[in-house]
Design a protein around this motif. Structure first.
Motif, PDB file in Angstrom:
ATOM      1  N   TYR A 175      -1.617  -2.129   3.570  1.00 45.30           N
ATOM      2  CA  TYR A 175      -2.725  -1.430   2.935  1.00 45.30           C
ATOM      3  C   TYR A 175      -3.346  -0.380   3.848  1.00 45.30           C
ATOM      4  O   TYR A 175      -3.927   0.593   3.365  1.00 45.30           O
ATOM      5  CB  TYR A 175      -3.764  -2.424   2.421  1.00 45.30           C
ATOM      6  CG  TYR A 175      -3.433  -2.855   1.014  1.00 45.30           C
ATOM      7  CD1 TYR A 175      -3.756  -2.055  -0.067  1.00 45.30           C
ATOM      8  CD2 TYR A 175      -2.731  -4.034   0.778  1.00 45.30           C
ATOM      9  CE1 TYR A 175      -3.421  -2.418  -1.355  1.00 45.30           C
ATOM     10  CE2 TYR A 175      -2.392  -4.410  -0.506  1.00 45.30           C
ATOM     11  CZ  TYR A 175      -2.731  -3.594  -1.576  1.00 45.30           C
ATOM     12  OH  TYR A 175      -2.381  -3.944  -2.848  1.00 45.30           O
ATOM     13  N   LEU A 188      -3.615   3.208   2.270  1.00 49.23           N
ATOM     14  CA  LEU A 188      -4.875   3.961   2.231  1.00 49.23           C
ATOM     15  C   LEU A 188      -4.736   5.298   2.955  1.00 49.23           C
ATOM     16  O   LEU A 188      -5.290   6.310   2.504  1.00 49.23           O
ATOM     17  CB  LEU A 188      -5.994   3.128   2.868  1.00 49.23           C
ATOM     18  CG  LEU A 188      -6.461   1.919   2.045  1.00 49.23           C
ATOM     19  CD1 LEU A 188      -7.460   1.089   2.846  1.00 49.23           C
ATOM     20  CD2 LEU A 188      -7.076   2.363   0.721  1.00 49.23           C
ATOM     21  N   ARG A 189      -3.996   5.300   4.055  1.00 50.27           N
ATOM     22  CA  ARG A 189      -3.787   6.567   4.762  1.00 50.27           C
ATOM     23  C   ARG A 189      -3.049   7.561   3.875  1.00 50.27           C
ATOM     24  O   ARG A 189      -3.392   8.750   3.825  1.00 50.27           O
ATOM     25  CB  ARG A 189      -2.999   6.321   6.050  1.00 50.27           C
ATOM     26  CG  ARG A 189      -2.892   7.567   6.939  1.00 50.27           C
ATOM     27  CD  ARG A 189      -2.208   7.253   8.241  1.00 50.27           C
ATOM     28  NE  ARG A 189      -0.794   6.929   8.043  1.00 50.27           N
ATOM     29  CZ  ARG A 189       0.064   6.689   9.037  1.00 50.27           C
ATOM     30  NH1 ARG A 189      -0.378   6.692  10.292  1.00 50.27           N
ATOM     31  NH2 ARG A 189       1.328   6.407   8.787  1.00 50.27           N
ATOM     32  N   ARG A 211      -5.979  10.468  -6.054  1.00 50.09           N
ATOM     33  CA  ARG A 211      -6.450   9.379  -5.185  1.00 50.09           C
ATOM     34  C   ARG A 211      -7.003   8.223  -6.012  1.00 50.09           C
ATOM     35  O   ARG A 211      -6.735   7.060  -5.733  1.00 50.09           O
ATOM     36  CB  ARG A 211      -7.513   9.910  -4.217  1.00 50.09           C
ATOM     37  CG  ARG A 211      -6.979  10.844  -3.151  1.00 50.09           C
ATOM     38  CD  ARG A 211      -7.985  11.061  -2.038  1.00 50.09           C
ATOM     39  NE  ARG A 211      -9.179  11.772  -2.511  1.00 50.09           N
ATOM     40  CZ  ARG A 211      -9.300  13.097  -2.502  1.00 50.09           C
ATOM     41  NH1 ARG A 211      -8.299  13.848  -2.062  1.00 50.09           N
ATOM     42  NH2 ARG A 211     -10.411  13.674  -2.927  1.00 50.09           N
ATOM     43  N   LEU A 218      -5.495   4.392  -6.121  1.00 49.31           N
ATOM     44  CA  LEU A 218      -6.342   3.247  -5.770  1.00 49.31           C
ATOM     45  C   LEU A 218      -6.390   2.245  -6.916  1.00 49.31           C
ATOM     46  O   LEU A 218      -6.400   1.027  -6.691  1.00 49.31           O
ATOM     47  CB  LEU A 218      -7.752   3.726  -5.422  1.00 49.31           C
ATOM     48  CG  LEU A 218      -7.932   4.405  -4.054  1.00 49.31           C
ATOM     49  CD1 LEU A 218      -9.315   5.022  -3.947  1.00 49.31           C
ATOM     50  CD2 LEU A 218      -7.707   3.398  -2.924  1.00 49.31           C
TER      51      LEU A 218
END
Length: 313
Positions: free
Chosen positions: A220, A224-225, A236, A240
């Protein structure tokens, strides 16, 4: 202690107390236990039916989710029926072989659940960080091999548990202050130093669940990066959202598991609190996993309503 229950310090049966200190409330406590079990059976059974009958859900994430749902059914069914017998009928006796089988299934299948969550995290990592090769990397053959590897790992690493316990001498009592048979609960009953067995159990737990959790966290971090490097806010948000269900399921599984494990070995909490948390660890995730994915996955929710014969608004 009757001689029929004991042969050379090896009991033929054990007695499960239930929840110490709350014996008078067992009937009332059985109501949420039974409700959670029914919801787990219905939810996971429906989830498996939805994934099987909906071609659009024949993707790696949902195939791993189906494996997790099947494991959830095993864990719940291994424990709850006997717990309800204790609460409703005061049937505290469990045969030694049944007790050891319960220990193996609880610990081995819980380890498999952790592995399936790691596999789901790997799927999300590939889908977000290398989307163009997702279908090429996670083929059905690869998914089957990952699933088989997780099952074999759980069976092999946790297989020695019942055999080690069966060899221990229980020279004081065969009464287990718990609602189900648990590895350290039996170790603490034996008239031997529990330290080596505790260390062994801790090593196995870390090599499975501990490392799984570490790799999930690393996955993760990379996810996330990659998400925050996406050019648009909409992209994004969409990325997510695809991970949110898995994160919720992971937290529901790992938080009670870590709390239960640490308090059993190092903590000093009231016995009834510890046992209630231990039961929560086994019963809450199987109930919540189908709810989380059903609520957050429109296609799955609509298919479930169709199977149930309910028209969606």
């Amino acid at each position: 202690m009757s001689s029929s229950n004991w042969t050379f310090s090896h009991p033929s049966t054990f007695s499960l107390v239930g929840i110490p200190g709350l014996e008078d409330a067992h009937v009332w406590i059985s109501i949420p236990f039974c409700s959670i079990y029914i919801l787990s059976l219905v939810g996971n059974g429906l989830l498996l039916a939805v994934i099987k009958t909906e071609p659009t859900l024949h993707e790696p994430m949902y195939l791993f989710l189906a494996m997790l749902a099947f494991a959830d059914l095993i864990v719940a069914t291994t424990t709850v029926p006997k717990i309800l017998c204790i609460f409703w009928f005061r049937d505290h006796i469990i045969h030694t072989d049944a007790c050891l089988t319960q220990i193996f299934l609880i610990h081995a299948v819980s380890t498999m659940e952790s592995g399936f969550m790691l596999a789901m995290a790997f799927d999300r990592y590939v889908a977000i960080c290398n989307p163009l090769r997702h279908s090429a990397i996670l083929t059905n053959w690869v998914i089957a091999k990952i699933g088989l590897g997780i099952v074999v790992r759980g069976a092999v690493l946790l297989g020695p548990h019942p055999f080690l316990l069966k060899r221990l001498p229980y020279c004081t009592t065969n009464v287990i202050s718990h609602t189900y048979c648990e590895f350290m609960a039996l170790v603490n009953l034996a008239c031997v130093d529990p330290t080596p067995m505790s260390a062994y159990s801790l090593a196995v737990a870390f090599s499975c669940g501990g490392l799984d959790f570490v790799f999930i966290v690393l996955s993760y971090i990379l996810i996330l990066r990659a998400i925050f490097n996406l050019p648009s806010k909409e992209a994004r948000h969409k990325s997510l959202n695809t991970c949110s269900s898995h994160v919720c399921v992971m937290l529901v599984f790992y938080i009670p598991a870590v709390f239960t494990y640490l308090t059993h070995r190092f903590g000093h909490v009231a016995p009834h609190v510890h046992i209630l948390i231990a039961n929560l660890y086994l019963l809450f995730p199987p109930m919540m996993n189908p709810i989380i994915y059903g609520v957050r996955t429109p296609g799955m929710r609509q298919r479930a309503l169709h199977i149930l014969g309910i028209r969606s608004a």
